[in-house]
Design an enzyme around this catalytic site. Structure first.
Site, PDB file in Angstrom:
ATOM      1  N   GLU A  94      70.048  69.625  97.015  1.00 44.51           N
ATOM      2  CA  GLU A  94      71.424  69.725  96.509  1.00 44.51           C
ATOM      3  C   GLU A  94      72.275  70.643  97.356  1.00 44.51           C
ATOM      4  O   GLU A  94      71.775  71.554  98.009  1.00 44.51           O
ATOM      5  CB  GLU A  94      71.395  70.324  95.100  1.00 44.51           C
ATOM      6  CG  GLU A  94      70.652  69.501  94.115  1.00 44.51           C
ATOM      7  CD  GLU A  94      69.821  70.374  93.190  1.00 44.51           C
ATOM      8  OE1 GLU A  94      69.949  70.217  91.980  1.00 44.51           O
ATOM      9  OE2 GLU A  94      69.067  71.221  93.679  1.00 44.51           O
ATOM     10  N   CYS A 337      71.004  75.602  90.696  1.00 40.88           N
ATOM     11  CA  CYS A 337      70.097  74.954  91.622  1.00 40.88           C
ATOM     12  C   CYS A 337      68.894  74.310  90.959  1.00 40.88           C
ATOM     13  O   CYS A 337      68.338  74.800  90.012  1.00 40.88           O
ATOM     14  CB  CYS A 337      69.655  75.983  92.653  1.00 40.88           C
ATOM     15  SG  CYS A 337      67.947  76.290  92.747  1.00 40.88           S
TER      16      CYS A 337
HETATM   17  S1  SF4 Z   1      65.338  81.633  92.366  1.00 43.10           S
HETATM   18 FE1  SF4 Z   1      63.261  81.862  93.152  1.00 43.10          FE
HETATM   19  S2  SF4 Z   1      62.240  79.882  92.749  1.00 43.10           S
HETATM   20 FE2  SF4 Z   1      64.461  79.562  92.578  1.00 43.10          FE
HETATM   21  S3  SF4 Z   1      65.094  78.818  94.592  1.00 43.10           S
HETATM   22 FE3  SF4 Z   1      65.411  81.071  94.557  1.00 43.10          FE
HETATM   23  S4  SF4 Z   1      63.514  81.907  95.377  1.00 43.10           S
HETATM   24 FE4  SF4 Z   1      63.095  79.784  94.827  1.00 43.10          FE
END
Ligand code: SF4
Length: 373
Positions: A94, A337
């Site tokens: 994305e 995300c």
């Molecule tokens: S919050 Fe943690 S698990 Fe999610 S994309 Fe970022 S590094 Fe990866």
């Protein structure tokens, strides 16, 4: 192999063509990249920017196909547009077009990996696991696709989509270089932000290399035991070691470091967190970003109540650093995300299974999200 133009700088393009028997001048290689990457033009016009033999060599020896856009999700309440791309091996990633305060200006949130290995417990991408690192061109291609549809100027990029950018260090830094190049993305290097959950060796490498990009470290908890539970992979380094790396980065680059805290109601909003932050970062010029968790699981994390958040912010202000509550836009439709990719993969596997009974609404109920890195 035909390298993709979105991942090349002029010297690499010239070297690739030369290795295949076609000598081009640097200026010609720059004009090709400016035409295709900086200006987003698919073909060469009749008034071609380079001689015919260079154009033919570029057409034959390089790739410039854009990424497939599978879905766009606009949140009309805030103007955020989330893009879902299918990579050539089928992986889904994305990017998000984010409107800036200045009218007609945007930044793009980019994915650096398909999935993520870090496993942060509050993050939808963490639950996808890591599929693979993205190539530099796949990162730049997200930017180009979003930029070319933007109703205004895209002036920045933030590596805060799927993946831990510093886990894919070389490719992310290469993509950032292309984005900041006048023949590439043409954005200021200072308008590129790299976000990390705190991979200490990579932060120290960035400090050593003194890159001009902005750094956000997603700390979420300043207390070791709690951080280990919330960010298991990133906690390979104790918070004191991480704080030392942040100090080193700050010394090497100057300016303020941004520390992001994903606010988890009832978990990391207490005085113990403020005291731990004070101990870790005394005297370091910081900026604190508070990000609301966005977890749609029934038994998932909850947002802090208004009163809880107000009390936490008041306590954080005693640290004498700017505290900003970051808007995690698009929450209403598509959240942060990992959600769109999680929904799509679940939907795809549902439709390829004869017995699948998933509906997109039930998938949406399962899709969880919140993003810290
Ligand atoms: S919050 Fe943690 S698990 Fe999610 S994309 Fe970022 S590094 Fe990866």
């Amino acid at each position: 192999m035909r390298p993709h133009l979105f991942g090349l700088l002029a010297d690499a393009l010239a070297a690739h063509l030369l290795a295949n028997g076609v000598a081009v001048r640097d200026a010609e290689a720059r004009r090709v990249l400016a035409h295709v990457v900086a200006h987003g033009r698919a073909g060469f016009p009749a008034s071609r920017p380079v001689p015919r033999h260079v154009e033919e060599a570029v057409n034959r020896l390089t790739d410039r196909e854009p990424l497939e856009i599978v879905e766009r999700a606009l949140d009309p309440s805030d103007g955020f547009v989330k893009y879902l791309f299918r990579l050539r091996d089928g992986a889904l990633v994305e990017a998000v077009r984010i409107p800036l305060e200045a009218p007609g200006r945007f930044t793009v949130c980019l994915s650096s990996q398909a999935g993520c290995a870090m496993g942060c417990t509050f993050c939808a991408t963490g639950r996808l696991g890591l599929t693979r690192h993205l190539e530099p061109w796949e990162i730049v291609a997200q930017f180009v696709a979003v930029r070319d549809e933007a109703p205004g100027a895209v002036t920045g990029a933030v590596f805060q989509g799927q993946g831990e950018p510093l886990h894919n260090y070389a490719n992310v830094l290469h993509a950032a270089e292309v984005l900041a190049h006048p023949c590439g993305g043409r954005i200021s290097a200072k308008a590129i932000t790299i976000s990390t959950v705190g991979l200490v060796p990579a932060i120290l490498k960035l400090a050593d290399e003194c890159k001009p990009y902005r750094l956000i470290v997603s700390l979420t908890s300043a207390i070791d035991a709690r951080r280990r539970e919330l960010l298991p992979a990133a906690s390979a380094w104790p918070v004191d070691v991480l704080a030392d790396a942040i100090r080193a980065y700050q010394r090497a680059t100057g300016g303020r470091i941004t520390i992001a805290l994903v606010v988890l109601g009832g978990i990391n909003t207490g005085s113990d967190e403020v005291a731990a932050l004070r101990r870790l970062f005394d005297g370091v010029p910081l900026r604190l970003n508070l990000i609301d968790v966005n977890d749609t699981r029934e038994d998932g994390y909850r947002r802090a109540t208004d009163a809880e958040l107000a009390r936490f912010r008041d306590e954080l202000r005693t640290l004498d650093v700017p505290v900003v509550r970051r808007y995690s836009g698009g929450a209403a439709r598509h959240a942060a995300c990992g959600m769109l990719a999680a929904m799509r993969s679940a939907r795809d596997s549902a439709s390829s299974s004869a017995t699948a009974a998933l509906t997109s609404s039930s998938v949406a109920m399962d899709a969880t999200t919140a993003r810290g890195a």
